[in-house]
Structure formats: structure tokens, C-alpha cells
Scaffold this motif. Structure first.
Motif, PDB file in Angstrom:
ATOM      1  N   ARG A 116       0.832  -1.206   0.000  1.00 38.40           N
ATOM      2  CA  ARG A 116       0.000   0.000   0.000  1.00 38.40           C
ATOM      3  C   ARG A 116       0.860   1.245   0.000  1.00 38.40           C
ATOM      4  NH1 ARG A 116      -4.745   0.804   0.094  1.00 38.40           N
ATOM      5  NH2 ARG A 116      -4.797   2.590   1.461  1.00 38.40           N
ATOM      6  N   ASP A 119      -0.877   6.566   3.591  1.00 37.73           N
ATOM      7  CA  ASP A 119      -1.722   7.762   3.530  1.00 37.73           C
ATOM      8  C   ASP A 119      -0.998   9.020   4.000  1.00 37.73           C
ATOM      9  OD1 ASP A 119      -3.899   6.281   2.610  1.00 37.73           O
ATOM     10  OD2 ASP A 119      -4.639   5.900   4.639  1.00 37.73           O
ATOM     11  N   PRO A 123       2.362  11.178  -2.339  1.00 35.58           N
ATOM     12  CA  PRO A 123       2.511  10.157  -3.382  1.00 35.58           C
ATOM     13  C   PRO A 123       3.771  10.335  -4.230  1.00 35.58           C
ATOM     14  CG  PRO A 123       0.229  10.852  -3.271  1.00 35.58           C
ATOM     15  CD  PRO A 123       1.011  11.777  -2.361  1.00 35.58           C
ATOM     16  N   THR A 152      -4.033   3.343  -8.594  1.00 35.63           N
ATOM     17  CA  THR A 152      -4.519   4.473  -7.796  1.00 35.63           C
ATOM     18  C   THR A 152      -5.917   4.249  -7.245  1.00 35.63           C
ATOM     19  OG1 THR A 152      -5.226   5.606  -9.820  1.00 35.63           O
ATOM     20  CG2 THR A 152      -3.052   6.187  -8.928  1.00 35.63           C
ATOM     21  N   TRP A 155      -4.471   2.554  -4.255  1.00 35.98           N
ATOM     22  CA  TRP A 155      -3.198   3.108  -3.788  1.00 35.98           C
ATOM     23  C   TRP A 155      -2.270   1.977  -3.378  1.00 35.98           C
ATOM     24  CZ3 TRP A 155      -1.632   7.485  -5.463  1.00 35.98           C
ATOM     25  CH2 TRP A 155      -2.576   8.461  -5.805  1.00 35.98           C
TER      26      TRP A 155
END
Length: 194
Positions: A116, A119, A123, A152, A155
Motif C-alpha cells: 500500500r 496515507d 505520493p 490508484t 493506492w
């Protein structure tokens, strides 16, 4: 570049020689497929290289969306769907590609690592790191090629590499390469793709 993979997880007692025979019969059919960079016909066997499953999981790097769509909608994919049911097909946008230190060698092992995108990290920073990882993998002893791509919608990053032999430089799911179709490998765009 576009990356694509589907996985057929087979019963624990499945005779994987059936898959080997299938690839021996039909693997050459994509050796000149328009728009295809590479297709690695991959097999994992339960209990081999840490695999918990028997799995047929071809991995593709496409030079064109038209070539990929022609494969999926034009009949070639239908044969697999007829025999095993239509699998979910994963797709990733290309980030980087590199020929390996042993680019002319025979690809016997593939390593795929998915992870992953965190967050809490920009990016662009993660993609730059993934691009650097492609270079590191490609420089490894026995590396045939390396690539990275991102989905995407989830992600999720995928690193994919082919090797002449099992390489400690690459972490992830280990597959046997049964055949490699590479009609457009020489025109896969090298380096960073963003």
C-alpha cells in the motif's frame, strides 16, 4: 507502460503439470502480440519458495492500451476464461522500467511485491522511492528486468522483477517462469515514466 495480472488460485491437490502443459501448448501464441512488451507465464506451487497456494498468475507489461484491450476483448483471454472462469484482472499504471544486469539471461524466477501507498506520505515521494527500487533491483546479480507500477484505485504499488536464479535482493511472492513472451520488450520505455 501498463502492468496487468490475474491470478488463478488452484486446489491444494491440483496437478500443476496441467498448467505446464497448457503453457507449453499455447504460450507461444503471444510471442508476437502487437502492443505487448512482455508476458511472463508464472506458477507458484504450494510449499515451494514459501507459497501457501498453487497459483497460475501471468504478469504483463503492455506498450499500448490497444494491445491490452485487444487481448482482453479480442478472444485470446476468452480461452482462459472458458477453461477456468473469468478471473478478476488487476491493472497498474507504469512508474518505471529497467533492463537488468543479466538482461540477456533466461528468466527462470519472478518476484512480485505489492504494498500500500501510505496515507501520510506524499505520493510523489513514494513514487520516486519506487522508481529508485527498480534501479536497485535491475542492478542485482542475475536480474533480467525490473518494473514498478501503481493502482490508484487501491493506492497499491507493485514491484515486478525477473531473475536467472532466486535473488535475495528481491522480496515478495516467488514464481517459476514457465515461458516469457517478449515481442515488444525492446520498446518498453526505460526509466522513470512520470
Amino acid at each position: 507502460m501498463h502492468a496487468m495480472q490475474y491470478e488463478l488460485t488452484l486446489p491444494a491437490d491440483y496437478d500443476t503439470d496441467i498448467i505446464r502443459g497448457r503453457v507449453a501448448r499455447v504460450g507461444h501464441l503471444l510471442d508476437d502480440w502487437e502492443g505487448l512488451g512482455i508476458k511472463a507465464y508464472l506458477l507458484r506451487e504450494r510449499g515451494v519458495d514459501g507459497s501457501p497456494v498453487n497459483q497460475y498468475a501471468p504478469f504483463y507489461l503492455w506498450n499500448s492500451v490497444e494491445g491490452m484491450n485487444s487481448f482482453l476483448w479480442g478472444g485470446a483471454f476468452q480461452g482462459l476464461s472458458d477453461d477456468f472462469g473469468r478471473p478478476s484482472v488487476r491493472q497498474w499504471s507504469g512508474l518505471a522500467y529497467a533492463e537488468g544486469a543479466s538482461a540477456s539471461g533466461a528468466a527462470r524466477i519472478a518476484v512480485r511485491r505489492r504494498r500500500r501507498v501510505p496515507d501520510d506520505v506524499a505520493p510523489a515521494d513514494v513514487m520516486a522511492e519506487a522508481t529508485d527500487e527498480v534501479g536497485r533491483l535491475a542492478g542485482g546479480d542475475g536480474a533480467v528486468l525490473a518494473a514498478a507500477a501503481v493502482d490508484t484505485s487501491r493506492w497499491e504499488l507493485v514491484h515486478f522483477s525477473l531473475w536467472e536464479h532466486r535473488a535475495p535482493e528481491a522480496e515478495g511472492d516467488v514464481f517459476q517462469v514457465l515461458h516469457l513472451s517478449a515481442p515488444g520488450r525492446d520498446v518498453l520505455p526505460g526509466g522513470r515514466q512520470w
